[in-house]
Design an enzyme around this catalytic site. Structure first.
Site, PDB file in Angstrom:
ATOM      1  CE1 TYR A  91      -3.883  -2.236   0.238  1.00 36.52           C
ATOM      2  CE2 TYR A  91      -2.602  -3.380   1.913  1.00 36.52           C
ATOM      3  CZ  TYR A  91      -3.685  -3.344   1.041  1.00 36.52           C
ATOM      4  OH  TYR A  91      -4.560  -4.395   0.977  1.00 36.52           O
ATOM      5  CE1 TYR A 465      -9.226  -4.302   2.530  1.00 36.43           C
ATOM      6  CE2 TYR A 465      -9.077  -3.093   4.584  1.00 36.43           C
ATOM      7  CZ  TYR A 465      -8.639  -4.102   3.763  1.00 36.43           C
ATOM      8  OH  TYR A 465      -7.609  -4.908   4.176  1.00 36.43           O
ATOM      9  NE  ARG A 466      -4.445  -1.397   4.461  1.00 31.00           N
ATOM     10  CZ  ARG A 466      -3.951  -2.320   5.263  1.00 31.00           C
ATOM     11  NH1 ARG A 466      -4.577  -3.480   5.390  1.00 31.00           N
ATOM     12  NH2 ARG A 466      -2.866  -2.106   5.954  1.00 31.00           N
TER      13      ARG A 466
END
Ligand code: ADP
Length: 520
Positions: A91, A465-466
């Site tokens: 991420y 969600y991310r």
């Protein structure tokens, strides 16, 4: 000096700001040379390092130092990017969304302030890793287990703030967080929930507030720097009963969700309910060269042979039952009876009892880091990206999502690693894209695949969600109800709480006014 300056600062202004930071934290904790900044790059980055290049890094030792750093940042207009341990691999790791931001490294604030060994709550600072917490519980003989994730090098607090998911009954971390201490962008210190009362005795026990509950506002946001959090632990069970099952077909995921979702709602299931395809294990094996000679996907025809070699089905799932043996037995029987309607595949049962040595397994609350080998699947200079949409826990929805993801992976020539985590009334589907960072064609394909997955999910009403730093604006744009009114609220809030726009500009697509206008 760093190669990249924060937008709006010239070299002299930035050097003066870094000197001012050094005056607070000590020069060894205010870093600007390229060599010192290497740990703050995205180690798994698939695009140019210039997109998320840190301008510097500053590491306060405590809350007063952090407040002084924020004061300087406000005075001089220095954008800061807070991280806890910066191990948010897939991420963006430790890297900032906006190049030139100074990474605010909270890793030195690493105290486990207290563990309430009666009610099972740990009050931790940002730098506390899952390994730290586990070792503390062991050393102090505290009869509680922490929920740990596959990459336990990361921080307990940072992972919870990102809605991270871990193993064990408290693995839905955001829902097992109670009471935050936060320094606002203007330096003001607050405590959420009942911690707002001086001398509160329930700060980390009661998850709500008198009045609005602000905890969630500080998750996946750029509205404050979280300096302490209460994390709920799970009482060491008398027994842990595990049922493992391998399912042979790609389409088995549909009935698996149909079978499990009601059991989850009824409270029969505990712990993280996580099914993954065989590639999860295979991609951690480091053996790619046995089946592939280039950076293209291993052909589908070879999958049966690989599954056989590893003793895996297309999908595998381990269900864990924690507690009194009689309850575990009863729960396991309910599950087996339901599964018998769908499959004749056998379960493998294993039992851990209190007093047995704990196996090296996250389901037993033991931290691990070996799943990080996934990053080296294609190359030692490898990385991975997670694409993680949220879906309803419905048979057809999940089966079709997997089938569409698979097809897009095929089109872009990537090995498909898919996993599904079942929540209370939703599933998180994680698609892992592993690539060779040195192969420009492959990283281009990875980005194209990610964008194709995102567009496909959006067309069905599924949001992520991310997301990785490079897609934060794109994912934020998919949340477009009423012309993006939620996004406008976020940015309105941002301008109110952080008028100088110094904290994590661009996180989750939320830009402060000064950068928003420059970007428009
Ligand atoms: P990990 O702790 O797993 O290594 P990070 O430290 O990289 O994870 O945190 C992930 C993200 O969460 C960061 O990029 C940042 O946006 C946010 N974050 C982490 N810690 C804090 C914090 N203490 N306060 C505010 N935001 C944070």
């Amino acid at each position: 000096m760093s190669a990249v300056l924060p937008p709006g600062l010239d070299a002299a202004g930035f050097a003066a700001a870094m000197r001012a930071f050094a005056g607070v934290v000590g020069s060894e904790y205010a870093l600007v040379t390229e060599a010192d900044l290497i740990p703050y790059h995205d180690a798994y980055g698939f695009d140019s390092l210039d997109n998320h290049h840190p301008g510097g890094a500053v590491a306060p030792a405590d809350v007063p130092e952090l407040q002084a750093v924020l004061r300087i940042a406000n005075e001089r207009g220095v954008p800061l990017w807070p991280i806890s341990r910066g191990k948010n691999y897939g991420y963006g790791g430790a890297a900032p969304r906006m190049s030139g931001s100074v990474v605010l490294d909270l890793g030195r604030m690493r105290r486990i302030i207290e563990v309430d060994a009666v009610h099972g709550v740990a009050l931790v600072e940002p730098g506390v890793s899952f390994f730290d917490l586990h070792e503390h519980l062991q050393r102090e003989n505290i009869p509680f287990w922490a929920s740990v994730p596959g990459n336990s090098l990361g921080s307990v607090l940072g992972n919870a703030l990102e809605y991270g998911l871990g193993y064990g009954p408290t693995g839905d971390r955001a829902n097992n967080l109670a009471g935050l201490e936060v320094v606002l962008p203007n330096g003001e210190l607050i405590r959420t929930g009942t911690g707002a009362m001086a001398g509160s005795s329930c700060w980390n026990l009661f998850p709500y507030s008198y009045g609005p509950s602000w905890d969630r506002m500080f998750m996946q946001s750029n509205f404050g720097v979280v300096t302490k959090a209460g994390i709920w632990l799970y009482p060491e069970p008398e027994e842990l009963l595990t049922l493992d099952i391998e399912l042979p077909n790609e389409t088995d995921i549909g009935w698996l969700i149909e079978a499990l979702a009601p059991l989850r709602m009824q409270g029969v299931l505990q712990g993280r309910i996580y099914a993954s395809n065989f590639m999860r294990v295979v991609m951690g094996s480091g053996r790619r060269s046995e089946w592939a000679s280039d950076n293209r996907a291993i052909p589908d025809e070879r999958h049966p042979e690989i599954m056989e070699e590893f003793g895996l089905g297309w999908w595998g799932i381990g269900l864990n039952f924690y507690g009194a043996p009689a309850l575990n037995l009863a729960r396991a029987k309910v599950v087996k009876d339901v599964f018998a309607r769908y499959t004749t595949q056998p379960f493998r049962t294993s039992i851990w009892q209190r007093g047995d040595p704990r196996p090296n397994s996250p389901a037993h609350g033991v931290p691990i880091s070996f799943p990080l080998r996934l990053g080296n699947w294609v190359s030692p200079n490898g990385g991975h990206l997670g694409f993680s949409p949220v879906l309803p826990p419905d048979r057809a929805a999940v089966e079709q999502q997997i089938s569409r993801s698979r097809e897009l992976f095929r089109q872009h020539d990537f090995d498909f690693y898919g996993a599904v985590t079942l929540g209370e009334r939703h599933v998180n589907v994680v698609n892992m894209l592993a690539y060779d960072r040195g192969d420009a064609d492959m990283t281009r394909r990875a980005e194209a695949l990610f964008r194709a997955l995102m567009a496909d999910a959006k067309s069905r009403g599924y949001g992520e969600y991310r997301s990785h730093l490079s897609f934060m604006d794109d994912v934020a744009a998919t949340y477009d109800f009423n012309g993006g009114s939620m996004h406008r609220l976020n940015e309105w809030m941002k301008d109110a709480i952080d008028p100088n726009g110094i904290l994590a500009p661009g996180k989750q697509g939320i830009w402060p006014r000064r950068f928003r206008e420059a970007r428009a």
